[in-house]
Design a protein around this motif. Structure first.
Motif, PDB file in Angstrom:
ATOM      1  N   PRO A  51       4.068  14.456  -2.809  1.00  0.00           N
ATOM      2  CA  PRO A  51       4.250  15.827  -2.314  1.00  0.00           C
ATOM      3  C   PRO A  51       4.761  15.882  -0.875  1.00  0.00           C
ATOM      4  CG  PRO A  51       2.154  15.602  -3.463  1.00  0.00           C
ATOM      5  CD  PRO A  51       2.694  14.226  -3.286  1.00  0.00           C
ATOM      6  N   TYR A  52       4.337  14.926  -0.059  1.00  0.00           N
ATOM      7  CA  TYR A  52       4.793  14.887   1.326  1.00  0.00           C
ATOM      8  C   TYR A  52       6.272  14.494   1.395  1.00  0.00           C
ATOM      9  CZ  TYR A  52      -0.218  14.814   2.470  1.00  0.00           C
ATOM     10  OH  TYR A  52      -1.557  15.108   2.579  1.00  0.00           O
ATOM     11  N   LEU A  53       6.623  13.422   0.705  1.00  0.00           N
ATOM     12  CA  LEU A  53       7.990  12.915   0.770  1.00  0.00           C
ATOM     13  C   LEU A  53       8.993  13.927   0.219  1.00  0.00           C
ATOM     14  CD1 LEU A  53       7.301   9.247  -0.401  1.00  0.00           C
ATOM     15  CD2 LEU A  53       7.697  10.041   1.942  1.00  0.00           C
ATOM     16  N   GLN A  54       8.611  14.629  -0.833  1.00  0.00           N
ATOM     17  CA  GLN A  54       9.546  15.564  -1.450  1.00  0.00           C
ATOM     18  C   GLN A  54       9.654  16.885  -0.698  1.00  0.00           C
ATOM     19  OE1 GLN A  54       8.514  15.849  -5.597  1.00  0.00           O
ATOM     20  NE2 GLN A  54       8.951  13.680  -5.976  1.00  0.00           N
ATOM     21  N   ALA A  55       8.676  17.176   0.142  1.00  0.00           N
ATOM     22  CA  ALA A  55       8.734  18.411   0.931  1.00  0.00           C
ATOM     23  C   ALA A  55       9.572  18.244   2.198  1.00  0.00           C
ATOM     24  CB  ALA A  55       7.326  18.861   1.306  1.00  0.00           C
ATOM     25  N   LEU A  56       9.832  16.998   2.596  1.00  0.00           N
ATOM     26  CA  LEU A  56      10.570  16.745   3.824  1.00  0.00           C
ATOM     27  C   LEU A  56      12.073  16.805   3.586  1.00  0.00           C
ATOM     28  CD1 LEU A  56       8.530  13.721   5.210  1.00  0.00           C
ATOM     29  CD2 LEU A  56       8.642  16.002   6.241  1.00  0.00           C
ATOM     30  N   PRO A  57      12.844  17.256   4.578  1.00  0.00           N
ATOM     31  CA  PRO A  57      14.307  17.138   4.481  1.00  0.00           C
ATOM     32  C   PRO A  57      14.704  15.664   4.492  1.00  0.00           C
ATOM     33  CG  PRO A  57      13.657  17.912   6.663  1.00  0.00           C
ATOM     34  CD  PRO A  57      12.420  17.919   5.828  1.00  0.00           C
ATOM     35  N   VAL A  64       4.080   5.911   8.279  1.00  0.00           N
ATOM     36  CA  VAL A  64       2.995   5.672   7.322  1.00  0.00           C
ATOM     37  C   VAL A  64       2.871   4.180   7.026  1.00  0.00           C
ATOM     38  CG1 VAL A  64       2.205   6.083   4.961  1.00  0.00           C
ATOM     39  CG2 VAL A  64       3.152   7.963   6.298  1.00  0.00           C
ATOM     40  N   LYS A  65       3.982   3.482   6.918  1.00  0.00           N
ATOM     41  CA  LYS A  65       3.949   2.038   6.659  1.00  0.00           C
ATOM     42  C   LYS A  65       3.268   1.287   7.799  1.00  0.00           C
ATOM     43  CE  LYS A  65       7.933   1.399   3.591  1.00  0.00           C
ATOM     44  NZ  LYS A  65       9.278   0.791   3.447  1.00  0.00           N
ATOM     45  N   VAL A  66       3.615   1.643   9.035  1.00  0.00           N
ATOM     46  CA  VAL A  66       3.002   0.972  10.202  1.00  0.00           C
ATOM     47  C   VAL A  66       1.489   1.147  10.180  1.00  0.00           C
ATOM     48  CG1 VAL A  66       2.775   1.054  12.706  1.00  0.00           C
ATOM     49  CG2 VAL A  66       5.042   1.080  11.664  1.00  0.00           C
ATOM     50  N   VAL A 109       0.842  -1.198   0.000  1.00  0.00           N
ATOM     51  CA  VAL A 109       0.000   0.000   0.000  1.00  0.00           C
ATOM     52  C   VAL A 109       0.872   1.241   0.000  1.00  0.00           C
ATOM     53  CG1 VAL A 109      -1.710   1.328   1.300  1.00  0.00           C
ATOM     54  CG2 VAL A 109      -1.954  -1.162   1.076  1.00  0.00           C
ATOM     55  N   PHE A 110       1.939   1.214   0.789  1.00  0.00           N
ATOM     56  CA  PHE A 110       2.853   2.360   0.753  1.00  0.00           C
ATOM     57  C   PHE A 110       3.517   2.467  -0.615  1.00  0.00           C
ATOM     58  CE2 PHE A 110       6.963   4.391   1.048  1.00  0.00           C
ATOM     59  CZ  PHE A 110       6.602   5.611   1.591  1.00  0.00           C
ATOM     60  N   ASP A 111       3.910   1.344  -1.191  1.00  0.00           N
ATOM     61  CA  ASP A 111       4.501   1.382  -2.529  1.00  0.00           C
ATOM     62  C   ASP A 111       3.536   2.029  -3.519  1.00  0.00           C
ATOM     63  OD1 ASP A 111       6.787   0.179  -1.625  1.00  0.00           O
ATOM     64  OD2 ASP A 111       6.248  -1.835  -2.304  1.00  0.00           O
ATOM     65  N   TRP A 112       2.250   1.709  -3.385  1.00  0.00           N
ATOM     66  CA  TRP A 112       1.238   2.273  -4.281  1.00  0.00           C
ATOM     67  C   TRP A 112       1.161   3.797  -4.131  1.00  0.00           C
ATOM     68  CZ3 TRP A 112      -2.606   0.070  -7.608  1.00  0.00           C
ATOM     69  CH2 TRP A 112      -3.628   0.960  -7.999  1.00  0.00           C
ATOM     70  N   PHE A 129       9.207   9.387   8.520  1.00  0.00           N
ATOM     71  CA  PHE A 129       7.856   9.623   8.012  1.00  0.00           C
ATOM     72  C   PHE A 129       7.359   8.369   7.290  1.00  0.00           C
ATOM     73  CE2 PHE A 129       4.801  10.974   4.790  1.00  0.00           C
ATOM     74  CZ  PHE A 129       3.976  11.835   5.491  1.00  0.00           C
ATOM     75  N   THR A 130       8.193   7.809   6.443  1.00  0.00           N
ATOM     76  CA  THR A 130       7.842   6.601   5.704  1.00  0.00           C
ATOM     77  C   THR A 130       7.531   5.451   6.640  1.00  0.00           C
ATOM     78  OG1 THR A 130       9.175   7.242   3.782  1.00  0.00           O
ATOM     79  CG2 THR A 130       8.700   4.891   4.057  1.00  0.00           C
TER      80      THR A 130
END
Length: 255
Positions: free
Chosen positions: A209-215, A226-228, A198-201, A222-223
């Motif tokens: 947008p979330y992943l690219q906005a984070l340092p 979300v996976k848990v 589901v995370f891969d999807w 964060f990942t």
């Protein structure tokens, strides 16, 4: 503006293609000119070509990476691709078919943009659109909830949660403008393979947008969070992980 990864997006190409086939199956007639708005890596061009062998096809996408992949991957003398922002782009003349698969949910003022493009629909032409309608699903709720936690929240103040778009919205929008409208909703029950599918999807679409906005140092935590939560919301079985995915469709034809 998120940077798109064609390889990541195509990881679930078969599942992402089926709604497009369901959409174009309802388009009437034989359009001579087709514009694919949000064409991505061009993997759907062959389906347009199979349905309408004589059509001229133009793919438009805001991502230069996607357009580069579309040009590399497609050898079609009557298809071309261009990187452009759909909010300002316009064709050179009338178009028989505008088709858009899972793109307009990214456009904040989508109805204004569609209204502007309708002036280019040829008499008897069609505007066909499909968008995800699952912003209230655990995938998107999880992203929004984790994004509100520190230390992530301070970096994600501008991350936009995708909207819900009910088929009745498109029905009223197009019908008020004199179009003949076929609008509907379908829930696909995808069975995803692998660990954390589901995370891969979502990592190829809604999470970008979330992943690219984070340092860089916050992407992994964060990942992980979300996976848990995704594993809890979408339990895995011996045969895979079921992911319900609701989509809205509208095929509007100008008389």
């Amino acid at each position: 503006m998120p940077v798109w990864d064609p390889d990541r997006y195509l990881q679930f190409a078969d599942s992402r293609t089926r709604p497009f086939l369901d959409l174009i199956a309802q388009v009437p007639g034989a359009p001579a000119s087709i514009v694919d708005l949000g064409c991505g890596p061009g993997h759907l061009t062959r389906h347009l070509r199979a349905r309408w062998p004589q059509a001229r096809i133009l793919g438009i996408d805001s991502s230069a990476e996607m357009i580069d992949e579309a040009i590399r991957s497609n050898f079609d003398a009557f298809a071309s691709y261009d990187a452009a922002d759909v909010t300002t782009w316009q064709p050179n003349g009338p178009v028989d078919l505008f088709v858009s698969n899972a793109m307009f949910q990214w456009v904040p003022n989508q109805l204004e943009v569609i209204a502007r493009l309708l002036q280019f629909v040829a008499p008897g032409g069609t505007f066909a659109v499909q968008v995800p309608n699952n912003a209230d699903s655990p995938t998107h709720v999880t992203l929004a909830e984790v994004a509100q936690q520190e230390p992530f929240a301070q970096h994600l103040t501008h991350a936009r949660r995708l909207p819900t778009t009910d088929p009745a919205l498109y029905l009223e929008f197009f019908a008020d403008r004199g179009y003949l409208v076929d609008a509907w909703e379908t829930t696909y029950l995808h069975v995803l393979p692998g660990a954390d599918p589901v995370f891969d999807w979502i990592s190829g679409t809604g999470a970008r947008p979330y992943l690219q906005a984070l340092p860089d140092d916050l992407v992994a935590p964060f990942t992980d969070e979300v996976k848990v939560r995704s594993r809890e919301a979408y339990p895995t079985h011996s045969w895979g992980t079921p992911l319900p995915f609701r989509r809205t469709f509208a095929v509007a034809t100008r008389p």
